[in-house]
Design a protein around this motif. Sequence first.
Motif, PDB file in Angstrom:
ATOM      1  N   ARG A 118      10.657  15.171  13.237  1.00  0.00           N
ATOM      2  CA  ARG A 118      11.281  14.489  14.373  1.00  0.00           C
ATOM      3  C   ARG A 118      10.704  15.038  15.655  1.00  0.00           C
ATOM      4  NH1 ARG A 118      17.502  13.226  13.613  1.00  0.00           N
ATOM      5  NH2 ARG A 118      16.965  11.850  15.325  1.00  0.00           N
ATOM      6  N   GLY A 119      10.596  14.175  16.645  1.00  0.00           N
ATOM      7  CA  GLY A 119       9.994  14.535  17.915  1.00  0.00           C
ATOM      8  C   GLY A 119       9.042  13.430  18.326  1.00  0.00           C
ATOM      9  N   PRO A 120       8.117  13.705  19.239  1.00  0.00           N
ATOM     10  CA  PRO A 120       7.195  12.661  19.683  1.00  0.00           C
ATOM     11  C   PRO A 120       6.176  12.307  18.602  1.00  0.00           C
ATOM     12  CG  PRO A 120       6.752  14.731  20.816  1.00  0.00           C
ATOM     13  CD  PRO A 120       7.961  14.953  19.980  1.00  0.00           C
ATOM     14  N   VAL A 121       5.946  11.008  18.413  1.00  0.00           N
ATOM     15  CA  VAL A 121       4.936  10.517  17.484  1.00  0.00           C
ATOM     16  C   VAL A 121       4.134   9.412  18.160  1.00  0.00           C
ATOM     17  CG1 VAL A 121       6.289  11.058  15.415  1.00  0.00           C
ATOM     18  CG2 VAL A 121       6.385   8.769  16.388  1.00  0.00           C
ATOM     19  N   SER A 122       2.908   9.242  17.703  1.00  0.00           N
ATOM     20  CA  SER A 122       2.062   8.138  18.119  1.00  0.00           C
ATOM     21  C   SER A 122       1.264   7.699  16.913  1.00  0.00           C
ATOM     22  CB  SER A 122       1.123   8.574  19.249  1.00  0.00           C
ATOM     23  OG  SER A 122       0.203   7.539  19.563  1.00  0.00           O
ATOM     24  N   LEU A 123       0.991   6.416  16.796  1.00  0.00           N
ATOM     25  CA  LEU A 123       0.194   5.905  15.690  1.00  0.00           C
ATOM     26  C   LEU A 123      -1.078   5.280  16.237  1.00  0.00           C
ATOM     27  CD1 LEU A 123       3.419   5.284  14.939  1.00  0.00           C
ATOM     28  CD2 LEU A 123       2.326   4.585  12.837  1.00  0.00           C
ATOM     29  N   CYS A 125      -4.021   2.830  14.733  1.00  0.00           N
ATOM     30  CA  CYS A 125      -4.197   1.961  13.574  1.00  0.00           C
ATOM     31  C   CYS A 125      -5.467   1.129  13.731  1.00  0.00           C
ATOM     32  CB  CYS A 125      -2.997   1.028  13.455  1.00  0.00           C
ATOM     33  SG  CYS A 125      -1.399   1.861  13.595  1.00  0.00           S
ATOM     34  N   PHE A 126      -6.277   1.131  12.676  1.00  0.00           N
ATOM     35  CA  PHE A 126      -7.527   0.369  12.680  1.00  0.00           C
ATOM     36  C   PHE A 126      -7.532  -0.615  11.523  1.00  0.00           C
ATOM     37  CE2 PHE A 126      -8.755   4.217  14.928  1.00  0.00           C
ATOM     38  CZ  PHE A 126      -9.449   3.693  15.999  1.00  0.00           C
ATOM     39  N   PRO A 127      -7.889  -1.886  11.776  1.00  0.00           N
ATOM     40  CA  PRO A 127      -7.997  -2.840  10.669  1.00  0.00           C
ATOM     41  C   PRO A 127      -9.158  -2.445   9.759  1.00  0.00           C
ATOM     42  CG  PRO A 127      -8.717  -3.845  12.732  1.00  0.00           C
ATOM     43  CD  PRO A 127      -8.200  -2.489  13.064  1.00  0.00           C
ATOM     44  N   VAL A 128      -8.918  -2.498   8.456  1.00  0.00           N
ATOM     45  CA  VAL A 128      -9.922  -2.083   7.480  1.00  0.00           C
ATOM     46  C   VAL A 128     -10.946  -3.185   7.240  1.00  0.00           C
ATOM     47  CG1 VAL A 128     -10.252  -1.413   5.060  1.00  0.00           C
ATOM     48  CG2 VAL A 128      -8.351  -0.462   6.378  1.00  0.00           C
ATOM     49  N   ASP A 129     -10.504  -4.432   7.227  1.00  0.00           N
ATOM     50  CA  ASP A 129     -11.363  -5.542   6.826  1.00  0.00           C
ATOM     51  C   ASP A 129     -11.939  -6.351   7.984  1.00  0.00           C
ATOM     52  OD1 ASP A 129     -10.825  -4.910   4.145  1.00  0.00           O
ATOM     53  OD2 ASP A 129      -8.965  -6.058   4.209  1.00  0.00           O
ATOM     54  N   SER A 130     -11.883  -5.827   9.209  1.00  0.00           N
ATOM     55  CA  SER A 130     -12.453  -6.565  10.333  1.00  0.00           C
ATOM     56  C   SER A 130     -12.966  -5.586  11.384  1.00  0.00           C
ATOM     57  CB  SER A 130     -11.411  -7.510  10.957  1.00  0.00           C
ATOM     58  OG  SER A 130     -10.528  -6.799  11.779  1.00  0.00           O
ATOM     59  N   ALA A 131     -13.723  -6.134  12.315  1.00  0.00           N
ATOM     60  CA  ALA A 131     -14.269  -5.322  13.408  1.00  0.00           C
ATOM     61  C   ALA A 131     -13.378  -5.389  14.648  1.00  0.00           C
ATOM     62  CB  ALA A 131     -15.675  -5.798  13.748  1.00  0.00           C
ATOM     63  N   ASP A 132     -12.174  -5.969  14.509  1.00  0.00           N
ATOM     64  CA  ASP A 132     -11.247  -6.045  15.637  1.00  0.00           C
ATOM     65  C   ASP A 132     -10.912  -4.631  16.111  1.00  0.00           C
ATOM     66  OD1 ASP A 132     -11.207  -8.780  15.415  1.00  0.00           O
ATOM     67  OD2 ASP A 132      -9.298  -8.847  14.330  1.00  0.00           O
ATOM     68  N   PRO A 133     -10.604  -4.494  17.399  1.00  0.00           N
ATOM     69  CA  PRO A 133     -10.242  -3.157  17.886  1.00  0.00           C
ATOM     70  C   PRO A 133      -8.921  -2.709  17.267  1.00  0.00           C
ATOM     71  CG  PRO A 133      -9.818  -4.794  19.572  1.00  0.00           C
ATOM     72  CD  PRO A 133     -10.537  -5.496  18.449  1.00  0.00           C
ATOM     73  N   GLY A 134      -8.763  -1.420  17.168  1.00  0.00           N
ATOM     74  CA  GLY A 134      -7.518  -0.874  16.661  1.00  0.00           C
ATOM     75  C   GLY A 134      -6.431  -0.939  17.717  1.00  0.00           C
ATOM     76  N   LEU A 135      -5.263  -0.444  17.358  1.00  0.00           N
ATOM     77  CA  LEU A 135      -4.175  -0.377  18.317  1.00  0.00           C
ATOM     78  C   LEU A 135      -3.568   1.015  18.300  1.00  0.00           C
ATOM     79  CD1 LEU A 135      -1.008  -0.687  16.986  1.00  0.00           C
ATOM     80  CD2 LEU A 135      -2.037  -2.831  16.320  1.00  0.00           C
ATOM     81  N   THR A 136      -3.127   1.451  19.452  1.00  0.00           N
ATOM     82  CA  THR A 136      -2.459   2.745  19.591  1.00  0.00           C
ATOM     83  C   THR A 136      -1.028   2.503  20.029  1.00  0.00           C
ATOM     84  OG1 THR A 136      -4.483   3.931  20.137  1.00  0.00           O
ATOM     85  CG2 THR A 136      -2.429   4.953  20.816  1.00  0.00           C
ATOM     86  N   VAL A 137      -0.097   3.037  19.260  1.00  0.00           N
ATOM     87  CA  VAL A 137       1.314   2.974  19.626  1.00  0.00           C
ATOM     88  C   VAL A 137       1.577   4.153  20.556  1.00  0.00           C
ATOM     89  CG1 VAL A 137       3.679   3.199  18.763  1.00  0.00           C
ATOM     90  CG2 VAL A 137       1.991   1.835  17.494  1.00  0.00           C
ATOM     91  N   PRO A 138       2.142   3.902  21.740  1.00  0.00           N
ATOM     92  CA  PRO A 138       2.368   5.002  22.679  1.00  0.00           C
ATOM     93  C   PRO A 138       3.328   6.043  22.088  1.00  0.00           C
ATOM     94  CG  PRO A 138       3.494   3.013  23.420  1.00  0.00           C
ATOM     95  CD  PRO A 138       2.673   2.631  22.225  1.00  0.00           C
ATOM     96  N   TRP A 139       3.251   7.240  22.626  1.00  0.00           N
ATOM     97  CA  TRP A 139       4.104   8.340  22.176  1.00  0.00           C
ATOM     98  C   TRP A 139       5.556   7.917  22.302  1.00  0.00           C
ATOM     99  CZ3 TRP A 139       2.385  12.473  19.579  1.00  0.00           C
ATOM    100  CH2 TRP A 139       1.013  12.692  19.607  1.00  0.00           C
ATOM    101  N   THR A 140       6.277   8.050  21.197  1.00  0.00           N
ATOM    102  CA  THR A 140       7.671   7.618  21.097  1.00  0.00           C
ATOM    103  C   THR A 140       8.476   8.753  20.486  1.00  0.00           C
ATOM    104  OG1 THR A 140       6.915   5.352  20.724  1.00  0.00           O
ATOM    105  CG2 THR A 140       9.186   5.860  20.107  1.00  0.00           C
ATOM    106  N   LEU A 141       9.628   9.036  21.040  1.00  0.00           N
ATOM    107  CA  LEU A 141      10.470  10.116  20.544  1.00  0.00           C
ATOM    108  C   LEU A 141      11.330   9.619  19.395  1.00  0.00           C
ATOM    109  CD1 LEU A 141      11.258  13.078  21.020  1.00  0.00           C
ATOM    110  CD2 LEU A 141      13.038  12.243  22.561  1.00  0.00           C
ATOM    111  N   LEU A 142      11.199  10.267  18.242  1.00  0.00           N
ATOM    112  CA  LEU A 142      12.018   9.925  17.066  1.00  0.00           C
ATOM    113  C   LEU A 142      13.068  10.987  16.859  1.00  0.00           C
ATOM    114  CD1 LEU A 142       9.296   8.789  14.518  1.00  0.00           C
ATOM    115  CD2 LEU A 142      10.594   7.403  16.126  1.00  0.00           C
TER     116      LEU A 142
END
Length: 142
Positions: A118-123, A125-142
């Motif tokens: 528990r605490g701050p997390v960020s994810l 994520c990169f698509p495996v089957d495409s060249a699309d850009p990944g996404l970053t989930v902003p730091w979120t407190l859990l």
Amino acid sequence: MSDTSDPAERPPERVLEAARAAYRLRRPDTLLATPLTDSAADALPGLRRGPETGPRLLAFRAAESELHLHVTARGDTCDLVGQFIPAGRFAVQLRHAGGVSSHSSDPGGAFVARFVPRGPVSLVCFPVDSADPGLTVPWTLL
């Protein structure tokens, strides 16, 4: 930051180190996801918020992708169940106080991460089957 000859104008070293650490964590190769919903903050009018140990639902969007997270707190840790929309395989890096853990979504876009501190997390994520850009989930407190 510019160097200054007056030590009184120089930020404390702990502030400089925090700035350096934040800079190292940036991911310019991904799109920053924006929060859509958070059940801990979006209580319905007239209803009380649930207990902090109960399930929490979060949703994020970047471009045409969404990531929905179901968070279940278990003492000092929590379990995350994620779902990408549209469905697809993603490589997921979960950043937290204990370090970084790697996960993969199934072809339907679902993944599970257990025993996350528990605490701050960020994810990140990169698509495996495409060249699309990944996404970053902003730091979120859990």
